[in-house]
Design an enzyme around this catalytic site. Structure first.
Site, PDB file in Angstrom:
ATOM      1  NE  ARG A 133      -3.682  -2.437   2.093  1.00 32.44           N
ATOM      2  CZ  ARG A 133      -4.466  -2.915   1.117  1.00 32.44           C
ATOM      3  NH1 ARG A 133      -4.766  -2.151   0.070  1.00 32.44           N
ATOM      4  NH2 ARG A 133      -4.948  -4.140   1.172  1.00 32.44           N
ATOM      5  CG  ASN A 164       3.950   9.274 -12.136  1.00 26.98           C
ATOM      6  OD1 ASN A 164       3.189   9.603 -13.045  1.00 26.98           O
ATOM      7  ND2 ASN A 164       3.574   9.263 -10.872  1.00 26.98           N
ATOM      8  CG  HIS A 206       6.497   3.286  -8.303  1.00 27.78           C
ATOM      9  ND1 HIS A 206       7.766   3.787  -8.470  1.00 27.78           N
ATOM     10  CD2 HIS A 206       5.683   4.355  -8.189  1.00 27.78           C
ATOM     11  CE1 HIS A 206       7.714   5.108  -8.433  1.00 27.78           C
ATOM     12  NE2 HIS A 206       6.451   5.481  -8.276  1.00 27.78           N
TER      13      HIS A 206
HETATM   14  P1  DGP Z   1       5.903   8.519  -7.839  1.00 30.10           P
HETATM   15  O1  DGP Z   1       5.645   9.993  -7.740  1.00 30.10           O
HETATM   16  O2  DGP Z   1       5.135   7.902  -8.983  1.00 30.10           O
HETATM   17  O3  DGP Z   1       7.375   8.185  -7.854  1.00 30.10           O
HETATM   18  O4  DGP Z   1       5.245   7.872  -6.544  1.00 30.10           O
HETATM   19  C1  DGP Z   1       5.938   7.509  -5.394  1.00 30.10           C
HETATM   20  C2  DGP Z   1       4.914   7.025  -4.400  1.00 30.10           C
HETATM   21  O5  DGP Z   1       5.589   6.351  -3.360  1.00 30.10           O
HETATM   22  C3  DGP Z   1       4.082   8.127  -3.744  1.00 30.10           C
HETATM   23  O6  DGP Z   1       2.696   7.907  -4.082  1.00 30.10           O
HETATM   24  C4  DGP Z   1       4.298   7.950  -2.254  1.00 30.10           C
HETATM   25  C5  DGP Z   1       4.905   6.581  -2.152  1.00 30.10           C
HETATM   26  N1  DGP Z   1       5.875   6.418  -1.099  1.00 30.10           N
HETATM   27  C6  DGP Z   1       6.950   7.207  -0.849  1.00 30.10           C
HETATM   28  N2  DGP Z   1       7.671   6.719   0.173  1.00 30.10           N
HETATM   29  C7  DGP Z   1       7.033   5.593   0.577  1.00 30.10           C
HETATM   30  C8  DGP Z   1       7.298   4.622   1.592  1.00 30.10           C
HETATM   31  O7  DGP Z   1       8.272   4.697   2.339  1.00 30.10           O
HETATM   32  N3  DGP Z   1       6.415   3.595   1.713  1.00 30.10           N
HETATM   33  C9  DGP Z   1       5.314   3.477   0.890  1.00 30.10           C
HETATM   34  N4  DGP Z   1       4.503   2.437   1.088  1.00 30.10           N
HETATM   35  N5  DGP Z   1       5.040   4.356  -0.078  1.00 30.10           N
HETATM   36  C10 DGP Z   1       5.898   5.400  -0.220  1.00 30.10           C
END
Ligand code: DGP
Length: 124
Positions: free
Chosen positions: A34, A95, A108
């Site tokens: 998540r 992205n 991702h």
């Molecule tokens: P992007 O902008 O597409 O690179 O999205 C990165 C996403 O990663 C953003 O929606 C927030 C998420 N994110 C950042 N740090 C963490 C983390 O430590 N754990 C989780 N589960 N999500 C994270």
């Protein structure tokens, strides 16, 4: 110049078990967990375990086994989360790079659903 993977990115740390995650699915080559900052009732990130920066990197250099596993993992996440498109559906976002406003440099795919998501992009 080729792709350069930063092994200190936050998702690499999640894969190494250095920081916790809320796992939805783990397969041989992929992990789904998540998003820490969910933007919809369903907001799951699906990542390959291999060191790929972006979807284009993965599509160019991953093995067929990794590609099949990753694609099937996305399908399984949709089924597990109840957001398949034979129901109300969802959106897949990946992205890439600076124009794509990619924050974490490990491939991702965001699986977003559970509410109407509006149009794909805001007006330019
Ligand atoms: P992007 O902008 O597409 O690179 O999205 C990165 C996403 O990663 C953003 O929606 C927030 C998420 N994110 C950042 N740090 C963490 C983390 O430590 N754990 C989780 N589960 N999500 C994270």
């Amino acid at each position: 110049m080729g792709y350069s993977y930063d092994p200190e990115n936050i998702f690499a740390k999640i894969l190494r078990g250095d920081i916790p995650n809320d796992t939805v699915l783990e397969t041989e080559h992929s992990l789904a967990f998540r998003d820490l900052y969910p933007q919809a009732p369903v907001h799951v990130l699906v990542i390959p375990k291999g060191p790929y920066v972006s979807y284009d990197h993965f599509a160019q250099e991953a093995t067929e086994a990794e590609i099949v596993d990753f694609t099937r993992a996305i399908g399984k996440v949709c089924a597990l989360e109840g957001v398949d498109s034979h129901g109300e559906g969802c959106r897949f976002i990946s992205n890439a790079g600076s124009h794509g406003v990619q924050e974490v440099p490990h491939l991702h795919v965001h699986v977003l659903g559970g509410r109407p998501l509006g149009r794909m992009l805001p007006p330019a």
